[in-house]
Scaffold this active site. Sequence first.
Site, PDB file in Angstrom:
ATOM      1  N   LEU A  61      -8.711  12.542  -3.255  1.00 55.24           N
ATOM      2  CA  LEU A  61      -7.663  12.882  -4.425  1.00 55.24           C
ATOM      3  C   LEU A  61      -7.535  11.484  -5.013  1.00 55.24           C
ATOM      4  O   LEU A  61      -7.145  11.545  -6.355  1.00 55.24           O
ATOM      5  CB  LEU A  61      -6.224  13.453  -3.802  1.00 55.24           C
ATOM      6  CG  LEU A  61      -6.461  14.646  -3.078  1.00 55.24           C
ATOM      7  CD1 LEU A  61      -4.999  14.887  -2.281  1.00 55.24           C
ATOM      8  CD2 LEU A  61      -6.757  15.709  -4.166  1.00 55.24           C
ATOM      9  N   VAL A  69      -7.370   8.962  -0.163  1.00 55.87           N
ATOM     10  CA  VAL A  69      -6.654  10.014   0.028  1.00 55.87           C
ATOM     11  C   VAL A  69      -7.445  11.450  -0.152  1.00 55.87           C
ATOM     12  O   VAL A  69      -7.986  11.358  -1.305  1.00 55.87           O
ATOM     13  CB  VAL A  69      -5.465  10.037  -0.733  1.00 55.87           C
ATOM     14  CG1 VAL A  69      -4.369  11.282  -0.149  1.00 55.87           C
ATOM     15  CG2 VAL A  69      -4.497   8.851  -0.357  1.00 55.87           C
ATOM     16  N   ASP A 178       6.775  -1.794  -1.800  1.00 61.94           N
ATOM     17  CA  ASP A 178       5.928  -1.739  -2.856  1.00 61.94           C
ATOM     18  C   ASP A 178       6.038  -0.639  -3.893  1.00 61.94           C
ATOM     19  O   ASP A 178       5.521   0.210  -4.304  1.00 61.94           O
ATOM     20  CB  ASP A 178       4.367  -1.681  -2.444  1.00 61.94           C
ATOM     21  CG  ASP A 178       3.383  -1.675  -3.287  1.00 61.94           C
ATOM     22  OD1 ASP A 178       3.503  -2.439  -4.735  1.00 61.94           O
ATOM     23  OD2 ASP A 178       2.300  -1.135  -3.436  1.00 61.94           O
TER      24      ASP A 178
HETATM   25  N1  LIG Z   1       0.615  12.948  -0.354  1.00 61.27           N
HETATM   26  C1  LIG Z   1      -0.530  13.207  -1.340  1.00 61.27           C
HETATM   27  N2  LIG Z   1      -0.534  14.429  -2.250  1.00 61.27           N
HETATM   28  C2  LIG Z   1      -1.297  14.077  -3.074  1.00 61.27           C
HETATM   29  N3  LIG Z   1      -2.111  13.107  -3.500  1.00 61.27           N
HETATM   30  C3  LIG Z   1      -1.810  12.014  -2.769  1.00 61.27           C
HETATM   31  C4  LIG Z   1      -1.068  11.748  -1.873  1.00 61.27           C
HETATM   32  N4  LIG Z   1      -1.007  10.558  -1.545  1.00 61.27           N
HETATM   33  C5  LIG Z   1      -1.648   9.867  -2.479  1.00 61.27           C
HETATM   34  N5  LIG Z   1      -2.300  10.691  -3.213  1.00 61.27           N
HETATM   35  C6  LIG Z   1      -3.117  10.268  -4.342  1.00 61.27           C
HETATM   36  O1  LIG Z   1      -4.105   9.269  -3.591  1.00 61.27           O
HETATM   37  C7  LIG Z   1      -4.080   8.020  -4.218  1.00 61.27           C
HETATM   38  C8  LIG Z   1      -4.426   6.921  -3.494  1.00 61.27           C
HETATM   39  O2  LIG Z   1      -3.096   6.768  -3.042  1.00 61.27           O
HETATM   40  P1  LIG Z   1      -3.016   5.437  -2.050  1.00 61.27           P
HETATM   41  O3  LIG Z   1      -1.683   5.573  -1.418  1.00 61.27           O
HETATM   42  O4  LIG Z   1      -4.129   5.156  -1.154  1.00 61.27           O
HETATM   43  O5  LIG Z   1      -3.040   4.411  -3.157  1.00 61.27           O
HETATM   44  P2  LIG Z   1      -1.889   3.756  -4.220  1.00 61.27           P
HETATM   45  O6  LIG Z   1      -0.664   3.914  -3.916  1.00 61.27           O
HETATM   46  O7  LIG Z   1      -2.524   4.211  -5.632  1.00 61.27           O
HETATM   47  O8  LIG Z   1      -2.511   2.192  -4.407  1.00 61.27           O
HETATM   48  P3  LIG Z   1      -2.360   0.855  -3.478  1.00 61.27           P
HETATM   49  O9  LIG Z   1      -2.422   1.569  -2.090  1.00 61.27           O
HETATM   50  O10 LIG Z   1      -3.442   0.104  -3.585  1.00 61.27           O
HETATM   51  O11 LIG Z   1      -0.886   0.542  -3.889  1.00 61.27           O
HETATM   52  C9  LIG Z   1      -2.808   8.068  -5.324  1.00 61.27           C
HETATM   53  O12 LIG Z   1      -2.737   7.438  -6.450  1.00 61.27           O
HETATM   54  C10 LIG Z   1      -2.715   9.577  -5.382  1.00 61.27           C
HETATM   55  O13 LIG Z   1      -3.348  10.191  -6.616  1.00 61.27           O
END
Ligand SMILES: Nc1ncnc2c1ncn2[C@@H]1O[C@H](COP(=O)(O)OP(=O)(O)OP(=O)(O)O)[C@@H](O)[C@H]1O
Length: 647
Positions: A61, A69, A178
């Site tokens: 995703l 993710v 964050d």
């Molecule tokens: N619970 C969820 N359901 C659907 N998609 C998700 C979920 N959590 C995260 N994602 C998707 O996965 C992507 C990556 O999430 P992640 O938390 O790893 O990184 P981020 O917040 O974008 O970046 P960083 O961790 O560098 O601040 C997100 O941008 C989102 O698109």
Amino acid sequence: MPDPNDPPQIIDPRLGSLLVSARGPFGASSPSVAKNTLDFGPPAVAGEVGTLGPYRVVQELGRGSMGAVFEALDTRLDRSLALKVMRPEFAADAEGRARFLREAKAAARIDHDNVVTVYEADERNGTPYIAMQLLRGYPLDAFLALKGAPSLRSAVRIAREAALGLAAAHRLGVVHRDIKPANLWLEAPQGRVKLLDFGLARPDGVDNELTKSGAVIGTPAFMSPEQALGERVDHRTDLFSLGSVLYWLCTGQLPFQGASVVAVLMALGTEEPKPVYVLNPNVPLPLWELIHWLLAKSPAERPQTAAEVANHLHEILELPTGLSSVAPPSVPPPSGARVEASDPWVTRALKGPGSRGGYRAAPPAVPPTAPSEPRVLHSMPVVTVRPAEPPDEEPRTAGAPGTGGTVISSGTLWEEPRRKPRKRNPPREYEAPEVEYFDRPRRQYRSARRKDDHTGPIIAIIAGAIGTLIAGALIVVLIVTGSRRGADSAQQKTGDHGRQMARGTTPGGAGVRPPVGADHGADAPRAVPPAVDAPDLPPPPSGASLVGQWTRQVDGLIDVWTIRSVAGKWEIEGRLFDGVEEVGTFVGSDTQMSGRTLTFVQNFDKQPPRPWPSGATIAVKLSGANLVFTWQHNGSSGSGTMIRVKR
Ligand SMILES: Nc1ncnc2c1ncn2[C@@H]1O[C@H](COP(=O)(O)OP(=O)(O)OP(=O)(O)O)[C@@H](O)[C@H]1O
């Protein structure tokens, strides 16, 4: 040419997540033995990514700085979920692993509608993972990249829900650390906010090892000054970040800008954001006041709890004047969103059929039409993406600046005709509670300010290496020696304005709208209106307490009066601003209380550039939540009302 197998890049380094350390991107021990592939088992179903314990990993995703993710299926419960898996090169690092799992433990404790639900966190085959609720919809940044600027009402609603989620986290002693648009998920179909990614969260006061090691964690454009300095942070850092998000939503600009991460960090420590009302005059006063209050450099000068912020936002949503539907000129997606409007996936997402969930932040590494067979990209399998349904956000109305906005003028707050004019009777006054006393005596306030000036953001040193995701570690030493007191005076003035207005205190100086030409038509003498049946200005309480602050905007000039008691007497002070520039100051300590009315003679300490006479006699009294004033000068007189800035 960038290698398509590279991980998603931070398009604008000012905005991307950042972990800065003197010793490399991940502190003391960048993984020496990094694993290069995820240890997924073979896929149970053709076309899927693989398996991890009881989870069928269906598709990727999105990716963040520490993990990726995936949409997954828990075969035990037959439940779809999101599986966040730590990138293998970081999983090899014990410190990184601890941080990753701390995210899960922190988030799992929070049970709130506005926080994503964490089901489980564990390690399998050396791969730490978090199983959480699979969300449909978009992160805020991506959503806005698709849909454009939100209405002010949407902006406030989003911020309020985020504040509610934060309040739940803070009650458990968990600080997010964050808060940024990418971590505010708008859940389809209603657009309910879910706070995501407690990746930097840690229980308040526990384990500050990472920052002790010189690391600065967070996202520069939204991080608080104390966070940028690597100081100990508490829940109020999240409030600052929320203020930054709200600022961005309401103005289309980031409060602290710079051409590089270092420049942003410096701005964060030394500069004040441009006043919100300058960038978007449609933002009603209580809202821009709150935003500047949230952005106070010192945590002590911010609102103290997320719950309090949520309450203020609720009241703003309920303002009798309504919230303008006019959006800021544009809200560009923060580049850290890693998504661009031209992204073909975005187009597809807009048109695409609804799906069960997920949003893919990074542009697809394979064309949308490519077969969905997994392939390994930078050690992570990448598969095709399934578009999600955008949440049903409130429709936004385009409009020229200044139309349909809230106008504060001639003393009464009213609403200019909207496109769909609402039937309403005479303009209603902005209603706020009666006089409130604030518990912080002015003297204390002043001494606190002095203390801040000595110890506060003398941005001393940000020494470290900036770990970029592109090229490795970049060492930067940041020394800023100027104290706020020594900072550029114009900047200071503007900054103090924002902060003081935000706190409801404007020490020193005044800027009273000159009586001549005042609110009800100037030179023609007007009858002073009869005394309004309103509560008396109460006698000064013992001790010095701020009583209230009144503000109005007339002809682009913003006029701020503060009334307080000092040594048993009322003192009035104010400042007059033309845009960001203070053009008049006034202090009236020689006030007379007579019956219901407080009278003083207006003498400017700092004379406005326009020919505004000193020596006018001004009488003020409270009328509900407003301040009614009358003035007399050289045979002319007039009257007006100012709205109360409630706090
Ligand atoms: N619970 C969820 N359901 C659907 N998609 C998700 C979920 N959590 C995260 N994602 C998707 O996965 C992507 C990556 O999430 P992640 O938390 O790893 O990184 P981020 O917040 O974008 O970046 P960083 O961790 O560098 O601040 C997100 O941008 C989102 O698109």
